[in-house]
Write a protein that holds these residues in place. Structure first.
Motif, PDB file in Angstrom:
ATOM      1  N   SER A 266       0.842  -1.190   0.000  1.00  0.00           N
ATOM      2  CA  SER A 266       0.000   0.000   0.000  1.00  0.00           C
ATOM      3  C   SER A 266       0.883   1.248   0.000  1.00  0.00           C
ATOM      4  N   PRO A 267       0.405   2.343  -0.599  1.00  0.00           N
ATOM      5  CA  PRO A 267      -0.779   2.379  -1.456  1.00  0.00           C
ATOM      6  C   PRO A 267      -0.492   1.738  -2.817  1.00  0.00           C
ATOM      7  N   THR A 268      -1.497   1.621  -3.670  1.00  0.00           N
ATOM      8  CA  THR A 268      -1.284   1.049  -4.994  1.00  0.00           C
ATOM      9  C   THR A 268      -0.741   2.102  -5.956  1.00  0.00           C
ATOM     10  N   HIS A 269      -1.172   3.315  -5.777  1.00  0.00           N
ATOM     11  CA  HIS A 269      -0.698   4.419  -6.606  1.00  0.00           C
ATOM     12  C   HIS A 269      -0.429   5.631  -5.720  1.00  0.00           C
ATOM     13  N   LEU A 270       0.547   6.437  -6.134  1.00  0.00           N
ATOM     14  CA  LEU A 270       0.935   7.596  -5.347  1.00  0.00           C
ATOM     15  C   LEU A 270       1.507   8.654  -6.277  1.00  0.00           C
ATOM     16  N   ILE A 271       1.082   9.897  -6.078  1.00  0.00           N
ATOM     17  CA  ILE A 271       1.647  11.001  -6.851  1.00  0.00           C
ATOM     18  C   ILE A 271       2.279  11.980  -5.875  1.00  0.00           C
ATOM     19  N   LYS A 272       3.540  12.300  -6.102  1.00  0.00           N
ATOM     20  CA  LYS A 272       4.277  13.222  -5.250  1.00  0.00           C
ATOM     21  C   LYS A 272       4.962  14.261  -6.132  1.00  0.00           C
ATOM     22  N   THR A 273       5.442  15.310  -5.478  1.00  0.00           N
ATOM     23  CA  THR A 273       6.221  16.312  -6.203  1.00  0.00           C
ATOM     24  C   THR A 273       7.680  16.227  -5.784  1.00  0.00           C
ATOM     25  N   ARG A 274       8.540  16.757  -6.617  1.00  0.00           N
ATOM     26  CA  ARG A 274       9.982  16.719  -6.336  1.00  0.00           C
ATOM     27  C   ARG A 274      10.285  17.302  -4.957  1.00  0.00           C
ATOM     28  N   GLY A 275      11.190  16.650  -4.254  1.00  0.00           N
ATOM     29  CA  GLY A 275      11.603  17.119  -2.949  1.00  0.00           C
ATOM     30  C   GLY A 275      10.808  16.552  -1.785  1.00  0.00           C
ATOM     31  N   GLN A 276       9.650  15.968  -2.096  1.00  0.00           N
ATOM     32  CA  GLN A 276       8.851  15.395  -1.014  1.00  0.00           C
ATOM     33  C   GLN A 276       9.417  14.062  -0.554  1.00  0.00           C
ATOM     34  N   HIS A 277       8.795  13.567   0.512  1.00  0.00           N
ATOM     35  CA  HIS A 277       9.166  12.282   1.085  1.00  0.00           C
ATOM     36  C   HIS A 277       8.007  11.301   0.881  1.00  0.00           C
ATOM     37  N   VAL A 278       8.323   9.997   0.740  1.00  0.00           N
ATOM     38  CA  VAL A 278       7.282   9.003   0.562  1.00  0.00           C
ATOM     39  C   VAL A 278       7.578   7.762   1.407  1.00  0.00           C
ATOM     40  N   THR A 279       6.518   7.133   1.907  1.00  0.00           N
ATOM     41  CA  THR A 279       6.639   5.877   2.650  1.00  0.00           C
ATOM     42  C   THR A 279       5.749   4.836   1.997  1.00  0.00           C
TER      43      THR A 279
END
Lengths: 110, 115
Positions: free
Chosen positions: B7-20
């Motif tokens: 999870s998640p199945t899809h994710l949209i982020k912008t440059r410089g952000q963090h993701v888990t």
């Protein structure tokens, strides 16, 4: 560094037209060679593991073989549902670093 | 039996952000590996965890980190996202790693898009 090269990158077959996919590899001590099938938007699905030269395994229309330098995935009388990307991978490390090739995208036309 | 779930199945982020990104292995599997798959390429090894310890790391920058929890689930963290981090992130579990006999069971992945 382990290397896996698959050919062709794409293959288009008529239903019933048999063919083979090639996977050549360079590793420092092969512990296992794997074939996976991957459908679009999905994770790879395990097909076979081969451990030593001369070994062969079969599953339905698929047969995998292994030599000291390459592996072949033979597809006999393919059906449209066999359309997928077929990935070859090798495991040579003490931990679970598996090195994949880029895959062969197979399309079987009715 | 449930397979590997991500999870998640899809994710949209912008440059410089963090993701888990999160992964739950098959019940009974103690090893979790993470792979990055760029469109048109094969999966590339990022990390392997076994019994909550890092057992292997691929050729990825320190912006990538991971951990495994006591219940054997795992998280992959990516800091300071770059456009080139856009990919399908795959989690795989197996019973016991390092023998060469184990087969990997993959989840369906998290599709990350960095804009």
């Amino acid at each position: 560094e382990d290397q896996v090269t698959q050919s062709p990158e794409a293959l288009r077959l008529q239903e019933g037209e048999s063919s083979s996919l090639n996977c050549s590899y360079t590793v420092s001590g092969l512990r296992g060679l794997f074939w996976y099938r991957q459908d679009p938007g999905k994770g790879p699905e395990f097909l076979f593991t081969l451990y030593s030269a001369g070994e062969e395994k079969e599953k339905e229309r698929l047969k995998a073989t292994l030599t000291k330098k390459e592996s072949f995935l033979h597809i006999t009388a393919p059906k449209p549902e066999d359309s997928a990307t077929y990935l070859c991978a090798v495991h040579s490390g003490g931990y679970q670093k598996v090195t994949f090739g880029i895959g062969t995208k197979l399309q079987v036309i009715p | 039996d449930a397979g590997v779930t991500q999870s998640p199945t899809h994710l949209i982020k912008t440059r410089g952000q963090h993701v888990t990104l999160r992964c739950s292995p098959i019940s009974g599997h103690k090893s979790v590996s993470w792979y990055q798959q760029v469109l048109g390429q094969g999966p590339q090894f990022i990390f392997q965890y076994y019994e909550k310890e890092e057992r292997g790391r691929g050729n990825f920058p320190d912006r990538f980190s991971a951990r495994q929890f006591p219940n054997y689930s795992s998280e992959l963290n990516v800091n300071a996202l770059l456009l080139g981090d856009s990919a399908l992130y795959l989690c795989a579990s197996s019973l016991v790693p390092g023998t060469g006999h184990e087969k990997l069971f993959f989840g369906s992945g998290t599709q990350l898009s960095v804009l």
